[in-house]
Design a protein around this motif. Structure first.
Motif, PDB file in Angstrom:
ATOM      1  N   ARG A 284      41.355 -10.782  -9.662  1.00  0.00           N
ATOM      2  CA  ARG A 284      41.414  -9.357  -9.332  1.00  0.00           C
ATOM      3  C   ARG A 284      40.027  -8.845  -8.971  1.00  0.00           C
ATOM      4  N   ILE A 285      39.009  -9.486  -9.552  1.00  0.00           N
ATOM      5  CA  ILE A 285      37.635  -9.030  -9.323  1.00  0.00           C
ATOM      6  C   ILE A 285      37.114  -9.500  -7.965  1.00  0.00           C
ATOM      7  N   MET A 286      37.453 -10.703  -7.600  1.00  0.00           N
ATOM      8  CA  MET A 286      36.995 -11.252  -6.324  1.00  0.00           C
ATOM      9  C   MET A 286      38.181 -11.832  -5.557  1.00  0.00           C
ATOM     10  N   PRO A 287      38.995 -10.944  -4.978  1.00  0.00           N
ATOM     11  CA  PRO A 287      40.163 -11.452  -4.250  1.00  0.00           C
ATOM     12  C   PRO A 287      39.766 -12.202  -2.974  1.00  0.00           C
ATOM     13  N   TRP A 288      40.684 -12.961  -2.456  1.00  0.00           N
ATOM     14  CA  TRP A 288      40.405 -13.768  -1.261  1.00  0.00           C
ATOM     15  C   TRP A 288      39.892 -12.897  -0.126  1.00  0.00           C
ATOM     16  N   ALA A 289      40.499 -11.740   0.055  1.00  0.00           N
ATOM     17  CA  ALA A 289      40.129 -10.870   1.176  1.00  0.00           C
ATOM     18  C   ALA A 289      38.653 -10.481   1.098  1.00  0.00           C
ATOM     19  N   GLU A 290      38.148 -10.356  -0.115  1.00  0.00           N
ATOM     20  CA  GLU A 290      36.742  -9.984  -0.280  1.00  0.00           C
ATOM     21  C   GLU A 290      35.838 -11.124   0.195  1.00  0.00           C
ATOM     22  N   THR A 291      36.207 -12.341  -0.146  1.00  0.00           N
ATOM     23  CA  THR A 291      35.417 -13.490   0.311  1.00  0.00           C
ATOM     24  C   THR A 291      35.427 -13.568   1.832  1.00  0.00           C
ATOM     25  N   LEU A 292      36.587 -13.354   2.430  1.00  0.00           N
ATOM     26  CA  LEU A 292      36.658 -13.408   3.896  1.00  0.00           C
ATOM     27  C   LEU A 292      35.807 -12.315   4.528  1.00  0.00           C
TER      28      LEU A 292
END
Ligand SMILES: NC(=O)C1=CN([C@@H]2O[C@H](COP(=O)(O)OP(=O)(O)OC[C@H]3O[C@@H](n4cnc5c(N)ncnc54)[C@H](OP(=O)(O)O)[C@@H]3O)[C@@H](O)[C@H]2O)C=CC1
Ligand SMILES: O=C1OC[C@@H](O)[C@H](O)[C@H]1O
Length: 312
Positions: A284-292
């Motif tokens: 929840r803290i670092m979702p995939w979308a954030e990495t992308l």
């Protein structure tokens, strides 16, 4: 009293085991494949150099393992997307844990300076070998970007606006050693000034980021942007007519210190373990979308800065 659930980690390092696991030796594997094949391993932590993250994530995912992968997640956003596509199929993924700061802000400055004498390192070092993803942006600039992102963005990643980007990079011995980036969000005018260098040591304990808001600013202090230790909120005093500047004498500073558990690894591991225990397949803290989102920005910075990795 509730019992603590056990999470079984996949760690490969003979040296680590010899040093830290005396008396209670875990199973030690000779190859990564053996870890992936072991049904008793719940999570694989990928702490290899950047250039191997794609390979290692894909192999672990295809073996059905949960994955916690170090930053920089991959060499580029294309690789990140492929991993998430693979993980989506398998419903697997765990990403990095990042801290958040909040505030009604309009500008952020963040710098990560780290002294690495690249010329003196062996050509196989991850700081020097381009196939391993050498360069300041992927290794340390990603922290500066993340601080700017946390302070400037503040939306659900999928709905985030991509900033306008102006970036420059310099290179030595073919390795990127300085990155300077300006991020501008057109809808709000918010701005990020984000830098990284391997040419100079940062000053431990000093301010590495400043967040400017409409009614004061926050200074973030620590050893490096990857190891924050405290932050100080400087608020504009009531009745101060000077709205152009926030001089210290006209401000009230309040310092917030927090206990650090250890380096970034510890936070990542704890958060991933909690996710697994609670049945979450995505942080929840670092979702995939954030990495992308961050990978897309770094791709654009490298495009402007002319940094290319051999596999691209
Ligand atoms: N979150 C945080 O606080 C931090 C994160 N990191 C991240 O962790 C990752 C690893 O960094 P670091 O530990 O300094 O890296 P190292 O250079 O120490 O490499 C880590 C391991 O990767 C394997 N490896 C290294 N080079 C090669 C190679 N040429 N070929 C095959 N395998 C190789 C080795 O595993 P083996 O011994 O099994 O062969 C090695 O022990 C990076 O992504 C970095 O950004 C780093 C520091 C802090
Ligand atoms: O925290 C860090 O500091 C130094 C870097 O080389 C390392 O990869 C990074 O995570």
């Amino acid at each position: 009293m509730s019992s603590r659930p056990t999470v079984r980690w996949g760690i490969i390092s003979q040296d680590f085991v010899k040093t830290y696991c005396q008396g209670k030796p875990p199973r030690v594997y000779d190859t990564y494949e053996e870890v992936y094949r072991d049904p008793n391993v719940d999570i694989v932590y990928i702490g290899t150099p950047h250039g191997f993250h794609f390979r290692d994530c894909m192999q672990a995912i295809s073996a059905g393992k949960n994955v916690l992968c170090e930053k920089s997640f991959t060499l580029n956003a294309k690789q990140s997307r492929e991993i998430f596509a693979a993980a989506r199929e398998k419903h697997l993924q765990r990403l990095l844990h990042e801290e958040k700061i909040i505030g009604d802000v309009f500008r952020v400055f963040c710098d990560f300076a780290s002294g690495v004498d690249i010329a003196s390192l062996p050509s196989t070092s991850r700081y020097r070998d381009l196939t391993l993803g050498a360069g300041s942006l992927l290794d340390i600039g990603v922290y500066s970007l993340t601080w700017a992102r946390m302070a400037l963005g503040g939306k659900i990643p999928d709905q985030s606006e991509m900033p306008r980007i102006l970036a420059a990079q310099t290179h030595e011995e073919g390795v990127e050693i300085n990155t300077s980036t300006i991020l501008q969000y057109a809808s709000t005018g918010r701005q990020g000034i984000v830098t990284s260098t391997t040419k100079a040591l940062g000053a431990p304990g000093e301010v590495f980021a400043v967040v400017h808001g409409t009614n004061g600013y926050v200074e973030i202090e620590g050893r490096t942007p990857s190891a924050p230790e405290s932050f100080t909120v400087w608020s504009k005093q009531e009745g101060n007519p000077d709205r152009a500047f926030f001089p210290r004498e006209a401000c009230q500073g309040k310092k917030y210190e927090f206990a650090t558990l250890g380096r970034g690894f510890v936070h990542e591991a704890e958060n991933t373990a909690l996710d697994i225990i609670e049945g979450r397949k995505e942080s929840r803290i670092m979702p995939w979308a954030e990495t992308l989102y961050i990978m897309d920005i770094m791709d654009e910075i490298r495009r402007q800065g002319k940094t290319v990795y051999p596999s691209e």
